[in-house]
Motif scaffolding. Structure first.
Motif, PDB file in Angstrom:
ATOM      1  N   GLN A  29       5.123  -7.587  11.291  1.00 56.89           N
ATOM      2  CA  GLN A  29       4.919  -6.185  10.946  1.00 56.89           C
ATOM      3  C   GLN A  29       3.465  -5.847  11.205  1.00 56.89           C
ATOM      4  N   ASP A  32       3.193   0.351  10.648  1.00 55.88           N
ATOM      5  CA  ASP A  32       4.549   0.832  10.424  1.00 55.88           C
ATOM      6  C   ASP A  32       5.486   0.446  11.563  1.00 55.88           C
ATOM      7  N   ALA A  67      10.524  -5.865   4.093  1.00 52.86           N
ATOM      8  CA  ALA A  67      10.755  -4.972   2.947  1.00 52.86           C
ATOM      9  C   ALA A  67      10.923  -5.785   1.670  1.00 52.86           C
ATOM     10  N   ALA A  70       7.537  -6.740   0.387  1.00 53.91           N
ATOM     11  CA  ALA A  70       6.552  -5.662   0.322  1.00 53.91           C
ATOM     12  C   ALA A  70       6.338  -5.211  -1.123  1.00 53.91           C
ATOM     13  N   HIS A  73       6.179   0.253  -3.667  1.00 55.31           N
ATOM     14  CA  HIS A  73       6.098   1.551  -2.982  1.00 55.31           C
ATOM     15  C   HIS A  73       6.475   1.431  -1.503  1.00 55.31           C
ATOM     16  N   ARG A  74       6.137   0.314  -0.856  1.00 57.43           N
ATOM     17  CA  ARG A  74       6.521   0.101   0.558  1.00 57.43           C
ATOM     18  C   ARG A  74       8.008  -0.181   0.665  1.00 57.43           C
ATOM     19  N   ARG A  75       8.543  -0.942  -0.290  1.00 54.53           N
ATOM     20  CA  ARG A  75       9.970  -1.253  -0.302  1.00 54.53           C
ATOM     21  C   ARG A  75      10.782   0.040  -0.429  1.00 54.53           C
ATOM     22  N   TRP A  78      10.858   1.937   2.801  1.00 46.07           N
ATOM     23  CA  TRP A  78      11.743   1.345   3.796  1.00 46.07           C
ATOM     24  C   TRP A  78      13.140   1.857   3.603  1.00 46.07           C
TER      25      TRP A  78
END
Length: 78
Positions: A29, A32, A67, A70, A73-75, A78
């Motif tokens: 990754q 993004d 994900a 992560a 908040h990132r999860r 996704w």
């Protein structure tokens, strides 16, 4: 740097593909995006560079492992 590490690990990646008889793709990754760094097919004696450098948006269903690890908040994004 990530591509360099994938190249260094090529022998181990090939052994994994051969041991399990599966195609192994190494991705990373980057921001993004999810980028292909290496691809090994156990039915071929050569490395496959066909998809190396391919970039996909980091969005479902691509790269669920990123994900899973992560921050919340990132999860959720996704």
């Amino acid at each position: 740097e990530r591509l360099r590490w994938a190249t260094v690990g090529e022998r181990e990646i090939r052994e994994l593909a051969d041991d399990f008889g599966v195609h192994v793709t190494v991705t990373s990754q980057i921001g993004d995006a999810v980028v292909t760094l290496a691809a090994i097919d156990p039915s071929s004696s050569a490395s496959s560079y066909e998809n190396v450098g391919a970039s996909h948006p980091w969005a479902a269903p691509i790269a669920s492992i990123f994900a899973a690890w992560a921050p919340p908040h990132r999860r959720q994004a996704w």
